[in-house]
Design a protein around this motif. Structure first.
Motif, short mmCIF file in Angstrom:
data_model
loop_
_atom_site.label_atom_id
_atom_site.label_comp_id
_atom_site.label_asym_id
_atom_site.label_seq_id
_atom_site.Cartn_x
_atom_site.Cartn_y
_atom_site.Cartn_z
N GLN A 1 0.61 -1.02 -0.05
CA GLN A 1 0.17 -0.15 0.22
C GLN A 1 0.98 1.24 -0.05
O GLN A 1 0.69 2.24 0.62
N TRP B 1 -7.68 6.15 -8.83
CA TRP B 1 -6.43 6.91 -9.43
C TRP B 1 -6.61 8.35 -9.40
O TRP B 1 -7.61 9.08 -9.62
N THR C 1 -4.60 -0.61 -3.13
CA THR C 1 -4.66 0.58 -2.51
C THR C 1 -5.13 0.98 -1.05
O THR C 1 -4.95 1.69 -0.48
#
Ligand code: FAD
Length: 497
Positions: free
Chosen positions: A104, A323, A402
């Protein structure tokens, strides 16, 4: 012996395959006054590896999507310009790469850029490095790449452990990305001579410069090329089963032809010349049985030795983006991976072979759309999975990278299937470790060639298609130029009449 002055005025021509090579060849011959031409295509539509499909709110390309080496020297660029197809193109020469890790973390863009440049530079110079260092074993890109990487890594001794691990993971990701460019499972399959043979049409590197993108550009261009071909000359859904050549086959009007093309539907077409533009994958699968008499051993050997692999695309539609709006490409780095450890195919964790996901822009047109690329055995394997399986694996993947466990399930997924397509059997060619650029020339050599002097009619079988272009193999411009090349061979043969 056959010579120009004994040739028929209006030869009967068959083009097998209506990809861009076949369509290009037929178009050129028609515009040079050859009228007796049939294009025989196995699929229900022309285009071959140029194909688009509806996905979500847009049309996406299953095959070709970039003009590599966008310059006036590139016939694809030139034609697209002439037909006004470049208006909506986007330059993807220097995409904004955002790299996430499975821990992450987001990698520092400067580190990413530096390592990426080093990696590309090694690959582009691989054959020179091998020569300079007189590697005795070097025949694959991996041989040279890994030797150079070992030296590079030694210079990272002073780096913090986390950074060093990330850089190694990044190199591993970049190797996978490179494999995608060659449709290979591993760089150990690709010859060190790939970059020596492959040339960018505008003297730029194909993967980093002069790349134009626009969805449906290639299908639109193909439509334009098809405009010069009368509809009745294109026979669709007509797979060719066998090509009898070097014979003497009588037509209903008692004319004699050296070639008889047998189709799966039981029909046949007689011809003076056949331009064959089917993929190298199909030639590998059927090359032994497709021709009667068999092709010369050297040509069969070239077909089997040359590299042809699978690259598939995975289109993903999200409810909302995770994103940044500036990001063009999302790279996924597995921090525990290093390029120095041997990479075996890993079908159970196939998603680890999808190193990058490209962002589609603008959002108003495409929605929140990504396309991932995957090559090798894993690319073949995903064709057997259900879309639900692919979607749930990739949802887990993005949640892991993420760190957002609440990331919604993917809205929509689509996977291309170039390997199981019986009329492609893979994606595109490369110079494999078992082959050389000379083998491309061997494959391309028409049969019988003028120099053979066997008394047989010349140029009965001509070979076109992406894999027959020594400098631009694997591309649409290579395919188109190969079709034009074979058409010109016939134009030249008949030009002194
Ligand atoms: C996923 C993917 C991405 C790509 N991306 C790019 C890109 O961005 N830019 C780029 O320049 N290139 C790209 N390429 C490569 C490019 O698409 C090909 O090089 C090019 O389209 C090949 O054209 P071709 O005419 O040589 O072969 P094909 O397009 O394969 O045409 C051959 C035709 O022969 C037909 N055929 C096969 N067997 C028979 C038979 N027995 N009887 C009759 N017909 C038969 C097939 O159906 C097909 O229509 C990509 C390819 C793939 C698969």
């Amino acid at each position: 012996m056959n010579s120009k002055n004994t040739l028929k005025k209006s030869p009967k021509l068959v083009v097998i395959g209506a990809g861009i090579a076949g369509v290009g060849a037929a178009g050129k011959l028609l515009t040079h006054g050859f009228t007796d031409i049939q294009i025989v295509e196995a699929s229900s539509q022309p285009g071959g590896r140029i194909k688009s499909s509806l996905f979500g709110k847009s049309t996406v390309d299953e095959g070709a999507q970039y003009i590599h080496g966008a310059s006036v020297k590139n016939p694809i660029f030139q034609l697209a310009k002439e037909h006004g197809l470049l208006q909506e193109t986007q330059d993807r020469s220097d995409p904004e790469l955002s790299v996430l890790t499975n821990m992450q973390k987001q990698m520092d863009p400067d580190v990413t850029k530096e390592v990426k440049n080093l990696s590309s530079s090694i690959l582009r110079r691989a054959h020179l490095i091998a020569q300079q260092k007189q590697y005795t074993q070097a025949n694959s890109l991996a041989d040279v790449y890994l030797e150079e990487v070992k030296m590079l890594v030694a210079q990272w001794d002073g780096d913090h452990t986390d950074l060093r691990r990330q850089k190694l993971g990044l190199l591993s990701m970049l190797m996978k990305w490179q494999c995608v460019h060659h449709a290979a499972g591993s760089l150990s399959e690709v010859s060190v001579h790939e970059y020596e043979e492959y040339n960018t049409i505008e003297d730029h590197d194909r993967n980093s410069q002069g790349m134009l993108y626009c969805s449906r550009l290639f299908p639109n261009l193909l439509e334009k090329l098809l405009e010069v071909i009368p509809r009745e000359k294109l026979l669709l859904k007509k797979p060719v089963q066998q090509i009898l050549w070097n014979g003497s086959f009588e037509s209903e009007d008692r004319s004699l032809y050296p070639v008889k093309v047998l189709c799966e539907d039981g029909g046949h077409i007689l011809a003076d010349h056949v331009i064959l533009s089917i993929s190298l994958g199909c030639l590998k699968a059927n090359g032994q049985s497709l021709f009667q008499p068999r092709l010369p051993e050297q040509k069969l050997n070239a077909i089997q030795s040359m590299g042809f692999g699978t690259m598939n695309k995975i289109y993903l539609e999200f409810e909302a983006p995770f994103w940044d709006e500036n990001t063009d490409v999302i790279g996924l780095v597995w921090e525990e991976e290093t390029p120095l450890s041997r990479q075996e195919p890993n079908l159970a964790e196939w998603w680890k072979s999808a190193p990058v996901f490209y962002v589609f822009k603008p959002t108003e047109r495409y929605g929140h759309l990504l396309v991932g690329t995957i090559s090798g055995k894993e690319a073949e394997f995903i064709e057997s999975l259900s879309l639900q399986e692919v979607a749930s694996s990739l949802t887990c993947l993005f949640r892991q990278f993420t760190g957002r466990s609440s990331l919604p399930e993917l809205k929509n997924v689509f996977v291309t299937k170039w390997f199981s397509n019986p009329y492609t059997r893979g994606s595109y060619s490369h110079i494999s470790i078992n082959s050389t650029g000379d083998m491309i020339d061997l494959l391309t050599e028409p049969l019988p060639h003028a120099t053979e002097g066997s008394g047989s009619p010349m140029l009965q079988l001509l070979f076109a298609g992406e894999a027959t272009h020594r400098s631009y193999h694997s591309t649409t411009h290579g395919a188109l130029l190969s079709g034009w090349r074979e058409a010109e061979r016939l134009i030249d043969l008949y030009s002194t009449k």
